[in-house]
Every structure is written in C-alpha cells, then in structure tokens.
Scaffold this active site. Structure first.
Site, PDB file in Angstrom:
ATOM      1  N   TYR A  29     -64.375  -5.140  40.963  1.00 36.70           N
ATOM      2  CA  TYR A  29     -65.271  -4.208  40.279  1.00 36.70           C
ATOM      3  C   TYR A  29     -65.446  -4.722  38.856  1.00 36.70           C
ATOM      4  CZ  TYR A  29     -67.092   0.556  39.591  1.00 36.70           C
ATOM      5  OH  TYR A  29     -67.875   1.628  39.329  1.00 36.70           O
ATOM      6  N   LYS A  83     -74.077   1.410  69.388  1.00 37.36           N
ATOM      7  CA  LYS A  83     -74.509   0.000  69.316  1.00 37.36           C
ATOM      8  C   LYS A  83     -73.692  -0.717  68.236  1.00 37.36           C
ATOM      9  CE  LYS A  83     -78.393   0.429  72.008  1.00 37.36           C
ATOM     10  NZ  LYS A  83     -78.790  -0.346  73.166  1.00 37.36           N
ATOM     11  N   GLU A  93     -84.335  -0.415  67.318  1.00 37.58           N
ATOM     12  CA  GLU A  93     -83.806   0.229  68.525  1.00 37.58           C
ATOM     13  C   GLU A  93     -84.532   1.539  68.800  1.00 37.58           C
ATOM     14  OE1 GLU A  93     -81.159  -1.230  70.391  1.00 37.58           O
ATOM     15  OE2 GLU A  93     -81.853   0.264  71.813  1.00 37.58           O
ATOM     16  N   ASP A 115     -84.879  -3.109  72.624  1.00 36.35           N
ATOM     17  CA  ASP A 115     -85.395  -2.546  73.882  1.00 36.35           C
ATOM     18  C   ASP A 115     -86.438  -3.458  74.514  1.00 36.35           C
ATOM     19  OD1 ASP A 115     -84.132   0.245  74.036  1.00 36.35           O
ATOM     20  OD2 ASP A 115     -84.818   0.023  71.975  1.00 36.35           O
ATOM     21  N   GLY A 158     -93.729   0.410  78.614  1.00 38.63           N
ATOM     22  CA  GLY A 158     -93.517   0.641  77.196  1.00 38.63           C
ATOM     23  C   GLY A 158     -92.882  -0.596  76.593  1.00 38.63           C
ATOM     24  N   ALA A 159     -91.965  -0.367  75.657  1.00 43.45           N
ATOM     25  CA  ALA A 159     -91.312  -1.477  74.966  1.00 43.45           C
ATOM     26  C   ALA A 159     -90.633  -2.413  75.974  1.00 43.45           C
ATOM     27  CB  ALA A 159     -90.280  -0.909  73.993  1.00 43.45           C
ATOM     28  N   ALA A 160     -89.753  -1.846  76.802  1.00 38.90           N
ATOM     29  CA  ALA A 160     -88.958  -2.673  77.710  1.00 38.90           C
ATOM     30  C   ALA A 160     -89.828  -3.312  78.796  1.00 38.90           C
ATOM     31  CB  ALA A 160     -87.854  -1.828  78.342  1.00 38.90           C
ATOM     32  N   ASN A 193     -78.991  -3.983  77.821  1.00 38.43           N
ATOM     33  CA  ASN A 193     -79.180  -4.951  76.735  1.00 38.43           C
ATOM     34  C   ASN A 193     -77.908  -5.225  75.922  1.00 38.43           C
ATOM     35  OD1 ASN A 193     -79.299  -2.496  75.316  1.00 38.43           O
ATOM     36  ND2 ASN A 193     -81.531  -2.541  75.257  1.00 38.43           N
TER      37      ASN A 193
END
Ligand SMILES: NC(=O)c1ccc[n+]([C@@H]2O[C@H](COP(=O)([O-])OP(=O)(O)OC[C@H]3O[C@@H](n4cnc5c(N)ncnc54)[C@H](O)[C@@H]3O)[C@@H](O)[C@H]2O)c1
Ligand SMILES: O=C(O)C[C@H](O)C(=O)O
Ligand SMILES: [Mg+2]
Length: 473
Positions: A114, A169, A211, A237, A271-273, A393
């Site tokens: 510090y 995660k 995510e 995803d 969708g995304a996946a 995943n």
C-alpha cells in the site's frame, strides 16, 4: 441403451421420533418406496423417550420432497421438525470470496503493498501500460459478464437472478484451470450500454467471458467488443457450447460409423448456442443442417430480421425442408437441442434414422429426458451432471481461457475452437469410448490441460499470441 437416472438434489429432513411408537425401518421403507435415496443419517440428540435425527435424502425436485415429507409425517410417532435444501444451504452468502496471496504482517509489508511503496508500481505502469500484465491481477483474471437475459433455459430472469450461475462459473474457472474470475451482472440489456460498460471494465481483466446474453443482441455485443478491445472476448454460450458439441459429436459418430458430411443434423433453438453450433459444424464438414425455432424450420433463401436466422437461411437446409420439429426430425441422424424443456418427444426420436444421436442440452431441463428417449436412441447426452455424457460448455471455457491468458492472446480464433474440440474429444480414447462415455467428465484433469495446450499452439500458429514462445528442450 439403458440409462441410470439421477436424483437432482438432496434435502435434510429433521425428524423427532417417539421411541416407543416410531420405527426407523418404516421411515426408511417409506422414503425408499417413494423414490428417495437415503445417503446419511445423523443423530442430533436423544433421551429416554425421543430421538432427533437428520436424514439426508437425494430427491428429484421440490414436489418429490413434499411427497416424502408428507408420507413420513404420517407415520406413527414421527414428527417432521424441519426440512432444509442442501443446494440452498450451500448458496448462503454466495459461493466465492477474495483472498489475499499473503498476509500484511507489519508496517514494512504495509508500506510495500500500500502507500507509499505501491505508488512506484503505479508510476511504472503509467509509464508502460503493458506492465499491468505482470504487476496486477490482469494476467490471470477474467470477467464473467451477464445481463441476465438468457440465463440457462430460464430466460430473461434479470441480473440478480443470474448471479448464482456466474458465481458457479467463477468457481469452475478457478478449480479447473486456476483462472481468477469475477461474476459481473449488469442492470442493463441495452447493447450500446453493455459494450460501453465492458470496455470501461476491461483494464482490470485479461479476458472477457460473456455469459447468458440472449440472441440476437449477443452477436453484436460480442463482435463490437472483439473489435474494440485488445483482450480476448468469448461468448461462452455460443462458442464454448459449439466446441463441446463438436467434440461429443465427433466421438458419437465414431460409434455409429457415420461421417459428419453424410449426416442430417437438426438443430433446435436458433439462439446464441444453436447459431454458433451450426456454424462450427459446417466449418468441421457438416453439409445437411436444418435449423428449427419456435415457428418451424428456417427456409433456405428466406429473409429474416434476426441475423442468426439469416445466416441459417443462407447456409443450411439444402433440401428446402419445411414445417415444425416433428416434420424435419424425420430421417435425421443427429438432434441437437439448445432450446427449452420437453421440446422433443419420444415418437420424434423413433422417426429418426438408424442409430440416432440426441444431444438434448437445454438447462436445467433438457428437450427430452434420457429415460424417455432410451428405447429409441443410440447415443444420448444432456447438459446436466446427473446423467451420463454431460455436454456442457464447462468442458471448454476453463482450458480455453487458461490458454488465452498463458500466451496473452489478443483474441479467439476459429482454429483455436476447432483445436479445442478435437482436444476434448481426444480425452476419450480407444476402447474407453462407448454409448455412455463419448465425452470426458468435468473432473477429468486432462480436459482443461489439453484444451489449454491446443489453444496456445493455435494462438502461436495464427500469430495472435503476444507472449514470446518459450523454448522447448
Ligand atoms: N449444455 C450447454 O453447455 C449449454 C450451453 C449453452 C446453452 N445451453 C442451453 O441452450 C438453451 C438456449 O440457450 P441460448 O444461450 O442459446 O439462449 P437464447 O435465448 O440465445 O436462444 C434460445 C433460442 O431457443 C428458441 N426456443 C426456445 N424454446 C423453443 C422451442 N420450444 N422450440 C424451438 N425453439 C425454441 C428461442 O426462440 C431462441 O431462439 C438454454 O436452455 C441453455 O441452458 C446449454
Ligand atoms: O451454465 C450451464 O450449465 C451451461 C450453459 O452456459 C447454459 O447457459 O446452459
Ligand atoms: Mg450459459
């Protein structure tokens, strides 16, 4: 194939038993006859007349718990004092915390970590910003960023409700690959604002793991961040899922003796996946993919507002198939579900080609339960850990980011993703490969290590690694 089904969670049921009336045998029989699995019995206290015991029982869901509690509570001399859910207990106060690497023991230590000592470090970084990689947490730290808009298959449940997934995660990043990850859930679903916020956060991080951000916004958010940041950005995803699906499919096809290029593959949930998965399968050699969403199959040559669906219109459905899932599933070799619960029925699986492969990956409830598909399916996988063949995943993202951070890659490349898929598939070798084991488990330490090595090698080959390659002996 015959698939063992798994219980979903466990509860602790605290029982007060009147010694003269209650029989533990009848309690155990009641629980097991109603499908509960007793895994532990602990005596809490006991006296001359009564005993209090905690019974830990594996159950399927809340309804199942209610049934067991009701039946046990009706037994003579038994009173249910309390029921606690282990999963809730383990989330109390969250799942992660920050720990210093060493203690500050005296004034000398204090003046180094510090003021005043730290100021010299700050000045050095100000003069040479690249030093942030060696003198701060940046080089080992990833932001897990969500806006809560597509959390598992639960939908748009918001940022607070997304936190437990992001914390999970972060735990997996650390445990499986030694990566420090922060869950960051944003109170906005505006594309421009998310891009601005993530860019502003980026000095702290060596990588960004997006995510549970819903399609189609996720495509633009990821693309803009990739273009505007000098650290890797990876929408898990999309790409993590695609990598693991390809890994599982490569091994499943070995079992059926079919070639990817000859298979009819139905992807449900665009969708995304689903979009990333179809793109990756085509890059790996698939030819006949049919994409289906809520309204039915995407038409070859059609026009769609959704950029993901437009890609399907331009690259998939070569035979112009039409209609809903029950129509297009006929004669399919492979079903890949990244949509929602219960979308695929047993009779749909019966109408597939010989040796059907079903990856029902919606979380937490798959498109079809393994026990329903069982009579008709050759290879079955879900996204869950309580069934065999977990295609999730989590097999990709820890090793992917370990590799990206280790070589200081500036971005994720197609070559890295393909190499990661092959690396995951390679963990299941030779005679080990069978219908119940097409993909390694999350706890196999080889997975993250092989993915890491594959990603690092691909980064050097494609020139995106910024750390000098270490000389091998
Ligand atoms: N196993 C894994 O590793 C993994 C990884 C990513 C996503 N998933 C699961 O895949 C699902 C989708 O995730 P996403 O991130 O792509 O979400 P998303 O919101 O981006 O896309 C979901 C898509 O599925 C479609 N859909 C929903 N219900 C449908 C139905 N009944 N029939 C046809 N289409 C339907 C939606 O219209 C949407 O296009 C979720 O359940 C998620 O948990 C699993
Ligand atoms: O979170 C998971 O278990 C996998 C995936 O990221 C999902 O959104 O379902
Ligand atoms: Mg997710």
């Amino acid at each position: 194939m015959s698939i063992p089904t798994g219980a979903n969670t466990s509860v602790i049921i605290r029982l007060e038993l009147q010694k003269e009336k209650a029989s533990f045998g009848s309690i155990a029989t009641t629980i097991s006859e109603s499908g509960g699995d007793i895994v532990a019995i602990d005596v809490v206290r006991t006296d001359k007349h009564a005993t209090v015991r905690d019974i830990t029982v594996n159950v399927f869901d809340a309804k199942h718990t209610d049934l067991i509690v009701e039946l046990v509570g009706k037994l003579d001399g038994v009173r249910v004092a309390h029921v606690s859910d282990q999963t809730f207990l383990l989330h109390l106060g969250g799942k992660i915390e920050t720990n210093p690497k060493f203690p500050i023991k005296n004034r000398d230590d204090l003046s180094r970590v510090y003021t005043p000592g730290v100021a010299r470090i700050c000045t050095a970084i100000a003069e040479k910003p690249a030093l942030a990689h060696s003198l701060t947490i940046k080089r080992n730290t990833v932001a897990v960023v969500s806006d809560g808009s597509a959390v598992l298959g639960l939908g748009n449940i918001g940022p607070e409700a997304a936190m437990p997934v992001m914390e999970g995660k972060a735990m997996l990043f650390k445990q499986l690959a030694g990566v420090d990850a922060f869950p960051i859930c944003l109170a906005t679903q505006d594309t421009d604002e998310i891009v601005r916020i993530v860019k502003s956060l980026s000095p702290t991080f060596g990588g960004i793991n997006l995510e549970d951000i819903s399609a189609p916004r996720c495509f633009e958010i990821e693309q803009r961040l990739i273009e505007e940041l000098d650290i890797p950005v990876f929408h898990d995803d999309q790409h993590g899922t695609a990598v693991v699906i390809l890994a599982g499919l490569l091994n499943a096809l070995k079992l059926t003796g079919k070639q990817l290029a000859d298979c009819k593959i139905v992807v449900c949930g665009l969708g995304a996946a689903g979009t990333a998965c179809a793109k990756m399968l085509i890059a790996a050699g698939a030819v006949n993919i049919v994409g289906v969403d809520r309204h039915g199959a995407i038409q070859r040559g059609g026009t769609y507002d959704n950029p993901g669906w437009q890609w399907f219109a331009e690259h998939t459905n070569p035979h112009g198939e039409t209609g809903s899932l029950p129509n297009v599933i006929r004669g399919a070799d492979v079903f890949i579900g990244v949509s929602g619960p219960g979308v695929l029925k047993a009779h749909d699986v019966r109408n597939m080609a010989a040796d059907p492969i079903v990856f029902a990956m919606a979380n937490p409830t798959p498109e079809i339960l393994p026990e329903e598909a069982e009579p008709y399916v050759r290879v079955m996988a879900t996204g869950r850990s309580d069934y065999p063949n977990q295609i999730n995943n989590v097999l990709c993202f820890p090793g992917m980011f370990r590799g990206l951070l280790d070589c200081r890659a500036s971005r994720v490349t197609e070559e890295m993703k393909l190499a990661a898929a092959k690396a995951i598939a390679s963990v299941v070798e030779g005679d080990e490969l069978n219908e119940y084991y097409i993909i390694p488990t999350v706890f196999n330490h080889e997975v993250a290590e092989r993915v890491r090595s594959a990603v690092v090698a691909a980064a050097y080959e494609s020139g995106v690694a910024r750390k000098k390659r270490e000389k091998s002996n």
